[in-house]
Design an enzyme around this catalytic site. Structure first.
Site, PDB file in Angstrom:
ATOM      1  N   LYS A  39      -0.666   1.898 -11.599  1.00  0.00           N
ATOM      2  CA  LYS A  39      -1.004   0.414 -12.255  1.00  0.00           C
ATOM      3  C   LYS A  39      -0.858   0.781 -14.076  1.00  0.00           C
ATOM      4  O   LYS A  39      -0.748  -0.114 -14.487  1.00  0.00           O
ATOM      5  CB  LYS A  39      -2.641   0.384 -11.903  1.00  0.00           C
ATOM      6  CG  LYS A  39      -2.564   0.207 -10.457  1.00  0.00           C
ATOM      7  CD  LYS A  39      -1.913  -1.366 -10.080  1.00  0.00           C
ATOM      8  CE  LYS A  39      -2.157  -1.559  -8.501  1.00  0.00           C
ATOM      9  NZ  LYS A  39      -1.224  -2.885  -8.408  1.00  0.00           N
ATOM     10  N   SER A  73      -5.745  -2.814 -11.938  1.00  0.00           N
ATOM     11  CA  SER A  73      -7.023  -2.421 -11.270  1.00  0.00           C
ATOM     12  C   SER A  73      -8.108  -1.660 -12.266  1.00  0.00           C
ATOM     13  O   SER A  73      -7.531  -1.119 -13.168  1.00  0.00           O
ATOM     14  CB  SER A  73      -6.626  -1.213 -10.373  1.00  0.00           C
ATOM     15  OG  SER A  73      -7.817  -0.431  -9.760  1.00  0.00           O
ATOM     16  N   TYR A 105      -1.218   6.415  -7.355  1.00  0.00           N
ATOM     17  CA  TYR A 105      -1.383   5.269  -6.886  1.00  0.00           C
ATOM     18  C   TYR A 105      -2.163   4.318  -8.246  1.00  0.00           C
ATOM     19  O   TYR A 105      -1.450   3.335  -9.131  1.00  0.00           O
ATOM     20  CB  TYR A 105      -2.427   4.559  -5.946  1.00  0.00           C
ATOM     21  CG  TYR A 105      -3.105   3.289  -6.141  1.00  0.00           C
ATOM     22  CD1 TYR A 105      -2.386   2.133  -5.740  1.00  0.00           C
ATOM     23  CD2 TYR A 105      -4.438   3.047  -6.517  1.00  0.00           C
ATOM     24  CE1 TYR A 105      -3.011   0.787  -6.034  1.00  0.00           C
ATOM     25  CE2 TYR A 105      -4.981   1.971  -6.925  1.00  0.00           C
ATOM     26  CZ  TYR A 105      -4.184   0.825  -6.454  1.00  0.00           C
ATOM     27  OH  TYR A 105      -4.700  -0.573  -6.678  1.00  0.00           O
TER      28      TYR A 105
HETATM   29  N1  UFG Z   1     -17.361   4.692   0.481  1.00  0.00           N
HETATM   30  C1  UFG Z   1     -18.124   5.132   1.376  1.00  0.00           C
HETATM   31  N2  UFG Z   1     -17.933   5.367   2.797  1.00  0.00           N
HETATM   32  C2  UFG Z   1     -16.632   4.857   3.205  1.00  0.00           C
HETATM   33  C3  UFG Z   1     -15.641   4.299   2.305  1.00  0.00           C
HETATM   34  C4  UFG Z   1     -16.203   4.203   0.928  1.00  0.00           C
HETATM   35  O1  UFG Z   1     -19.424   5.694   1.165  1.00  0.00           O
HETATM   36  O2  UFG Z   1     -16.221   4.966   4.258  1.00  0.00           O
HETATM   37  C5  UFG Z   1     -17.932   4.493  -0.923  1.00  0.00           C
HETATM   38  C6  UFG Z   1     -17.082   5.250  -1.931  1.00  0.00           C
HETATM   39  O3  UFG Z   1     -17.394   6.708  -1.890  1.00  0.00           O
HETATM   40  C7  UFG Z   1     -17.237   4.364  -2.848  1.00  0.00           C
HETATM   41  C8  UFG Z   1     -17.514   3.147  -2.497  1.00  0.00           C
HETATM   42  O4  UFG Z   1     -17.897   3.160  -1.272  1.00  0.00           O
HETATM   43  O5  UFG Z   1     -18.353   4.946  -3.703  1.00  0.00           O
HETATM   44  C9  UFG Z   1     -16.141   2.020  -2.760  1.00  0.00           C
HETATM   45  O6  UFG Z   1     -15.344   2.782  -2.025  1.00  0.00           O
HETATM   46  P1  UFG Z   1     -13.783   2.046  -1.630  1.00  0.00           P
HETATM   47  O7  UFG Z   1     -12.998   2.891  -1.269  1.00  0.00           O
HETATM   48  O8  UFG Z   1     -14.098   0.668  -0.993  1.00  0.00           O
HETATM   49  O9  UFG Z   1     -13.367   1.513  -3.232  1.00  0.00           O
HETATM   50  P2  UFG Z   1     -12.973   2.463  -4.455  1.00  0.00           P
HETATM   51  O10 UFG Z   1     -13.700   2.091  -5.676  1.00  0.00           O
HETATM   52  O11 UFG Z   1     -12.913   3.798  -4.231  1.00  0.00           O
HETATM   53  O12 UFG Z   1     -11.519   2.212  -4.822  1.00  0.00           O
HETATM   54  C10 UFG Z   1     -10.794   1.036  -5.325  1.00  0.00           C
HETATM   55  C11 UFG Z   1      -9.598   0.487  -4.593  1.00  0.00           C
HETATM   56  C12 UFG Z   1      -8.875   1.466  -5.126  1.00  0.00           C
HETATM   57  C13 UFG Z   1      -8.684   1.419  -6.673  1.00  0.00           C
HETATM   58  C14 UFG Z   1     -10.168   2.157  -7.045  1.00  0.00           C
HETATM   59  C15 UFG Z   1     -10.198   2.116  -8.346  1.00  0.00           C
HETATM   60  O13 UFG Z   1      -9.767   0.221  -3.102  1.00  0.00           O
HETATM   61  O14 UFG Z   1      -7.509   0.740  -4.828  1.00  0.00           O
HETATM   62  O15 UFG Z   1     -11.093   0.993  -6.268  1.00  0.00           O
HETATM   63  O16 UFG Z   1      -9.890   1.043  -8.994  1.00  0.00           O
HETATM   64  F1  UFG Z   1      -7.872   2.810  -6.914  1.00  0.00           F
END
Ligand code: UFG
Length: 343
Positions: free
Chosen positions: A157, A126, A153
């Site tokens: 990785k 990741s 998590y």
């Molecule tokens: N977000 C919102 N509202 C929500 C959900 C997410 O505003 O209800 C925003 C988050 O703040 C972030 C973006 O959308 O800015 C993406 O969020 P995600 O949770 O979809 O993805 P992340 O980048 O936080 O997480 C992903 C993977 C994880 C991994 C991480 C870092 O889901 O498994 O990338 O690699 F750890």
């Protein structure tokens, strides 16, 4: 044709990869304990491809079971290891479960591959290993410094990447490809397989599509005071089918290009960063469906902005993410409609 063992093959990225492998003629054996997926996914795969993969309901941390599976399906030409627990928040609450599952499964696989003739491993890593890259490392390439993980998590990785490097150093016959995914989204164009979030989704796209379907009242956008053009966080959202195709390229390279490096690492992203608000607006435009949202405070542990420099994968794997974001967002919506029986 070669046979590939896919752990976590009924999961989100796994199932899309199984489809692409089978469509390229590979035989696939899925190993999955269905802890975060559903056996019905096998029907979706069959409906798309026209034949079923072999399926073993087993836990990858169980050496005896895995040994039996390796014995049953020899020759196995390669392993793609997706099986892992993946909820960041849950990993903070249950770190030992995450270390047990995510590290135990890789250790078991490597121990078995050490004694079996199967020597090609593709590992799901990741972009989390980069943390928040410094400005000079954006877009982030494979040589950017790795940062301390923000969650157990993420740490699994990083540790698993180290384990693979050490195992390969000690065993010259072991080959590995480490794929660092950015943010996978969307669903197969057939809408027969897609993401099946457990409970309230943590990830952005499932929350967007569930809100569009009326299951959630509104999306909470976590923060608009980041140092980005519209103040919301930026990610590199990559279409899950494009991502799946990269795995086929990785396997092809391991099977056919002997002069590759023993352990190769590739970033898999589009090279383009999109903000949360761009995703929400893009979704509304692509589907014509409104997504009510409010801006709330920042989510703890969120990274401000990260997107990939995917040139290494483009040049060496001969792969690039090509699907336009509008099509990707529409595919996510079509899948949600399929799940909810909406027209
Ligand atoms: N977000 C919102 N509202 C929500 C959900 C997410 O505003 O209800 C925003 C988050 O703040 C972030 C973006 O959308 O800015 C993406 O969020 P995600 O949770 O979809 O993805 P992340 O980048 O936080 O997480 C992903 C993977 C994880 C991994 C991480 C870092 O889901 O498994 O990338 O690699 F750890």
């Amino acid at each position: 044709m070669a046979r590939i063992l896919v752990t976590g093959g009924t999961g989100y990225i796994g199932s899309h990869t199984v489809v692409e492998l089978m469509q390229q003629g590979y035989d696939v054996v899925i190993v999955d304990n269905l802890s975060n997926s559903n056996a019905e996914v096998l029907n979706g795969i069959e409906a798309i491809v026209g034949r079923k993969p072999d399926f073993e309901n087993a836990d990858c941390t169980n050496y005896v079971e895995m040994e039996r599976i390796f014995n049953t399906y020899q020759p196995i030409d390669g392993v793609i290891h997706f099986a892992a627990s993946k909820a960041v928040g849950e990993s903070v609450e249950q770190p030992l479960m995450y270390y047990r599952n995510n590290i135990g499964s890789l250790l078991t696989l490597l121990e078995i591959m050490h004694v079996f003739p199967t020597k090609n491993l593709v590992f799901s890593s990741s972009c989390t290993v980069y943390g928040q890259p410094d400005a000079e490392h954006l877009p982030v390439d494979e040589n950017a410094p790795l940062k301390k993980a923000l969650s157990p998590y993420g740490n699994t990785k990083k540790i698993n990447e180290d384990i693979i490097q050490d195992a390969a150093y000690a065993d010259a016959t072991l080959n590995a490809t480490i794929l660092r995914y950015f943010n996978p989204i969307g669903a197969h164009p057939s809408a027969l397989i897609g993401e099946l979030p457990n409970g309230v989704p943590n990830n952005l796209l499932p929350f967007v599509t569930q809100t569009a379907a009326g299951i959630r009242q509104e999306l909470k956008v976590f923060g608009n005071d980041y140092n980005t053009p519209d103040g919301s966080c930026i990610r590199d959202y990559i279409y899950v089918v494009d991502l799946a195709k990269a795995h086929v390229k990785a396997i092809e390279r391991m099977l056919n290009v002997p002069e590759r490096e023993q352990v190769e690492i590739f970033n898999l992203g589009t090279g383009r960063g999109l903000s949360v608000l761009e995703i929400v607006n893009g979704f509304e435009k692509a589907t014509g469906v409104r997504v009510p949202y409010t801006i709330v405070g920042r989510r703890e542990g969120d990274i401000e902005q990260v997107w990939a420099a995917p040139q290494k994968a483009n040049n060496i794997l001969g792969w690039s993410a090509q699907t336009p974001i509008e099509d990707v967002l529409r595919s996510a919506w079509n899948w949600e409609k399929h799940l909810r029986n909406l027209s």
